[in-house]
Scaffold this motif. Structure first.
Motif, PDB file in Angstrom:
ATOM      1  N   GLU A  31       0.834  -1.210   0.000  1.00 52.87           N
ATOM      2  CA  GLU A  31       0.000   0.000   0.000  1.00 52.87           C
ATOM      3  C   GLU A  31       0.867   1.258   0.000  1.00 52.87           C
ATOM      4  O   GLU A  31       0.603   2.214  -0.741  1.00 52.87           O
ATOM      5  CB  GLU A  31      -0.911   0.005   1.227  1.00 52.87           C
ATOM      6  CG  GLU A  31      -1.793   1.237   1.326  1.00 52.87           C
ATOM      7  CD  GLU A  31      -2.618   1.262   2.605  1.00 52.87           C
ATOM      8  OE1 GLU A  31      -3.356   2.251   2.802  1.00 52.87           O
ATOM      9  OE2 GLU A  31      -2.519   0.307   3.401  1.00 52.87           O
ATOM     10  N   ALA A  32       1.930   1.253   0.828  1.00 57.58           N
ATOM     11  CA  ALA A  32       2.813   2.421   0.893  1.00 57.58           C
ATOM     12  C   ALA A  32       3.563   2.618  -0.417  1.00 57.58           C
ATOM     13  O   ALA A  32       3.739   3.748  -0.886  1.00 57.58           O
ATOM     14  CB  ALA A  32       3.796   2.264   2.048  1.00 57.58           C
ATOM     15  N   GLU A  34       2.622   1.675  -3.470  1.00 55.22           N
ATOM     16  CA  GLU A  34       1.697   2.160  -4.499  1.00 55.22           C
ATOM     17  C   GLU A  34       1.320   3.618  -4.249  1.00 55.22           C
ATOM     18  O   GLU A  34       1.185   4.409  -5.195  1.00 55.22           O
ATOM     19  CB  GLU A  34       0.452   1.278  -4.521  1.00 55.22           C
ATOM     20  CG  GLU A  34       0.730  -0.139  -5.020  1.00 55.22           C
ATOM     21  CD  GLU A  34      -0.492  -1.039  -4.949  1.00 55.22           C
ATOM     22  OE1 GLU A  34      -1.541  -0.565  -4.438  1.00 55.22           O
ATOM     23  OE2 GLU A  34      -0.409  -2.196  -5.398  1.00 55.22           O
ATOM     24  N   ARG A  35       1.168   3.963  -2.990  1.00 55.15           N
ATOM     25  CA  ARG A  35       0.844   5.346  -2.625  1.00 55.15           C
ATOM     26  C   ARG A  35       1.950   6.293  -3.092  1.00 55.15           C
ATOM     27  O   ARG A  35       1.685   7.359  -3.660  1.00 55.15           O
ATOM     28  CB  ARG A  35       0.692   5.407  -1.103  1.00 55.15           C
ATOM     29  CG  ARG A  35       0.010   6.627  -0.554  1.00 55.15           C
ATOM     30  CD  ARG A  35       0.038   6.541   0.966  1.00 55.15           C
ATOM     31  NE  ARG A  35      -1.031   7.273   1.585  1.00 55.15           N
ATOM     32  CZ  ARG A  35      -1.164   7.431   2.901  1.00 55.15           C
ATOM     33  NH1 ARG A  35      -0.280   6.865   3.716  1.00 55.15           N
ATOM     34  NH2 ARG A  35      -2.162   8.123   3.401  1.00 55.15           N
ATOM     35  N   LYS A  38       2.084   6.757  -6.955  1.00 52.74           N
ATOM     36  CA  LYS A  38       1.102   7.724  -7.447  1.00 52.74           C
ATOM     37  C   LYS A  38       1.588   9.153  -7.204  1.00 52.74           C
ATOM     38  O   LYS A  38       1.432  10.035  -8.059  1.00 52.74           O
ATOM     39  CB  LYS A  38      -0.247   7.499  -6.762  1.00 52.74           C
ATOM     40  CG  LYS A  38      -0.952   6.216  -7.184  1.00 52.74           C
ATOM     41  CD  LYS A  38      -2.287   6.062  -6.470  1.00 52.74           C
ATOM     42  CE  LYS A  38      -2.990   4.773  -6.889  1.00 52.74           C
ATOM     43  NZ  LYS A  38      -4.282   4.594  -6.171  1.00 52.74           N
ATOM     44  N   THR A  92       2.381  16.684   2.031  1.00 51.14           N
ATOM     45  CA  THR A  92       1.650  15.418   1.941  1.00 51.14           C
ATOM     46  C   THR A  92       2.463  14.278   2.539  1.00 51.14           C
ATOM     47  O   THR A  92       1.955  13.467   3.327  1.00 51.14           O
ATOM     48  CB  THR A  92       1.311  15.102   0.470  1.00 51.14           C
ATOM     49  OG1 THR A  92       0.446  16.112  -0.041  1.00 51.14           O
ATOM     50  CG2 THR A  92       0.630  13.746   0.347  1.00 51.14           C
ATOM     51  N   TRP A  96       1.868  11.667   5.828  1.00 55.33           N
ATOM     52  CA  TRP A  96       1.989  10.208   5.758  1.00 55.33           C
ATOM     53  C   TRP A  96       2.985   9.692   6.791  1.00 55.33           C
ATOM     54  O   TRP A  96       2.782   8.626   7.379  1.00 55.33           O
ATOM     55  CB  TRP A  96       2.427   9.788   4.359  1.00 55.33           C
ATOM     56  CG  TRP A  96       1.413  10.060   3.293  1.00 55.33           C
ATOM     57  CD1 TRP A  96       0.131  10.516   3.472  1.00 55.33           C
ATOM     58  CD2 TRP A  96       1.587   9.909   1.883  1.00 55.33           C
ATOM     59  NE1 TRP A  96      -0.503  10.659   2.267  1.00 55.33           N
ATOM     60  CE2 TRP A  96       0.363  10.294   1.264  1.00 55.33           C
ATOM     61  CE3 TRP A  96       2.636   9.503   1.078  1.00 55.33           C
ATOM     62  CZ2 TRP A  96       0.188  10.265  -0.118  1.00 55.33           C
ATOM     63  CZ3 TRP A  96       2.462   9.474  -0.299  1.00 55.33           C
ATOM     64  CH2 TRP A  96       1.249   9.847  -0.886  1.00 55.33           C
ATOM     65  N   SER A 100       2.254   6.753   9.938  1.00 56.04           N
ATOM     66  CA  SER A 100       2.830   5.446   9.612  1.00 56.04           C
ATOM     67  C   SER A 100       3.943   5.103  10.586  1.00 56.04           C
ATOM     68  O   SER A 100       4.316   5.893  11.451  1.00 56.04           O
ATOM     69  CB  SER A 100       3.366   5.450   8.174  1.00 56.04           C
ATOM     70  OG  SER A 100       4.375   6.437   8.033  1.00 56.04           O
ATOM     71  N   ASP A 104       7.331   1.671   6.234  1.00 55.73           N
ATOM     72  CA  ASP A 104       6.498   2.640   5.522  1.00 55.73           C
ATOM     73  C   ASP A 104       6.956   4.057   5.857  1.00 55.73           C
ATOM     74  O   ASP A 104       7.108   4.909   4.974  1.00 55.73           O
ATOM     75  CB  ASP A 104       5.026   2.472   5.899  1.00 55.73           C
ATOM     76  CG  ASP A 104       4.414   1.218   5.295  1.00 55.73           C
ATOM     77  OD1 ASP A 104       5.151   0.445   4.653  1.00 55.73           O
ATOM     78  OD2 ASP A 104       3.197   1.009   5.480  1.00 55.73           O
ATOM     79  N   TYR A 108       8.724   7.035   3.314  1.00 52.10           N
ATOM     80  CA  TYR A 108       8.265   8.412   3.131  1.00 52.10           C
ATOM     81  C   TYR A 108       9.353   9.413   3.516  1.00 52.10           C
ATOM     82  O   TYR A 108       9.521  10.451   2.865  1.00 52.10           O
ATOM     83  CB  TYR A 108       7.007   8.662   3.968  1.00 52.10           C
ATOM     84  CG  TYR A 108       5.833   7.773   3.623  1.00 52.10           C
ATOM     85  CD1 TYR A 108       5.576   7.399   2.309  1.00 52.10           C
ATOM     86  CD2 TYR A 108       4.976   7.294   4.615  1.00 52.10           C
ATOM     87  CE1 TYR A 108       4.501   6.582   1.991  1.00 52.10           C
ATOM     88  CE2 TYR A 108       3.897   6.480   4.303  1.00 52.10           C
ATOM     89  CZ  TYR A 108       3.662   6.125   2.999  1.00 52.10           C
ATOM     90  OH  TYR A 108       2.597   5.320   2.685  1.00 52.10           O
TER      91      TYR A 108
END
Length: 268
Positions: A31-32, A34-35, A38, A92, A96, A100, A104, A108
């Motif tokens: 999930e991280a 793919e996030r 994007k 942003t 995150w 987290s 993850d 970031y």
């Protein structure tokens, strides 16, 4: 896990030790990943738009210079930025980070470091410090591998213990490879080849290359030594082949025994 395995044959029993299984390195969640992918696409779109905008401003500025008046140009140099404004993306990522943990969070933080280490670099320094305090053993540091020399030069004196020295115990062979490259590059490039310093640096870089799983990193480590030992001062130059300005083929060995000046240049 420790234990023994009995290998049964027709007339013998062989006792084989079971080696401790090495756990796989920790990784960020899907999930991280793919996030972040994007967000990276959004950053790429923004950078493309920014480059187009800056190109138009440069064209406008150049045109204004040709018809400059007492009132000056319509577009000033200050309107053209040296680098994109990544602050919305950093904001942003910072959200995150706070929501987290583990790999993850490390993922970031490394992305913030890559975006925010220029300019005043405050967000980048803070993210770097948090990485060092909470995630010094994360394999995600490999994402910052090529930036380590810059990060050390920029923030090493500000952060207690520096940057690179605090990563020498990182369990990832790729992170340690980038550390070795950062620590020993200068010695490999400039120390006398018969010195103890060069021998120690060469051994460290060679060991790092053997352990690296990243092919690009492995090639860079090997290449550092290869360039020094094949193209160093006093060594025989490779037999370059080419065509001169008159279209005649030549080889460097054609000039053996003569003093030859080789001029490398480009038109970029």
């Amino acid at each position: 896990m420790h234990g023994l395995v009995l290998s049964l044959a027709a007339s013998a029993v062989t006792v084989l030790p079971i080696q401790d299984a090495q756990p796989p390195p920790p990784t960020p969640s899907q999930e991280a990943v793919e996030r972040l992918e994007k967000l990276d696409l959004a950053i790429e779109d923004y950078e493309h738009e920014w480059q187009e905008e800056q190109a138009k401003l440069r064209e406008k500025y150049a045109a204004d210079l040709e018809r400059v008046t007492d009132e000056g140009c319509e577009v000033s140099m200050s309107a053209m930025a040296m680098s994109p404004d990544y602050s919305p993306f950093i904001a942003t990522l910072s959200e995150w980070v706070e929501g987290s943990e583990g790999e993850d969070q490390a993922l970031y933080l490394t992305r913030i470091c890559r975006l925010a280490t220029y300019g005043d670099g405050v967000e980048g320094r803070d993210a770097l410090e948090r990485l060092l305090v909470s995630h010094a053993k994360s394999p995600t540091w490999a994402r910052l591998g090529q930036m380590l020399p810059f990060l050390e030069a920029r923030f090493g004196k500000e952060l207690e213990g520096g940057v690179v020295a605090r990563l020498t115990a990182n369990p990832s062979p790729d992170v340690r490879g980038w550390v070795a490259l950062t620590l020993h590059r200068k010695t490999i490039e400039s120390a006398e080849r018969d010195s103890k310093e060069y021998a120690a640096a060469r051994e460290a870089v060679t060991a790092a290359a053997r352990g690296a799983t990243d092919e690009g990193l492995r090639d860079e480590l090997k290449g550092l030594i290869e360039v020094r030992e094949k193209f160093g001062v006093g060594l025989i130059a490779p037999d370059i082949e080419g065509v001169d300005l008159d279209g005649a083929a030549f080889r460097l060995s054609d000039y053996k025994g003569q003093i030859l000046f080789v001029d490398f240049w480009g038109d970029w």
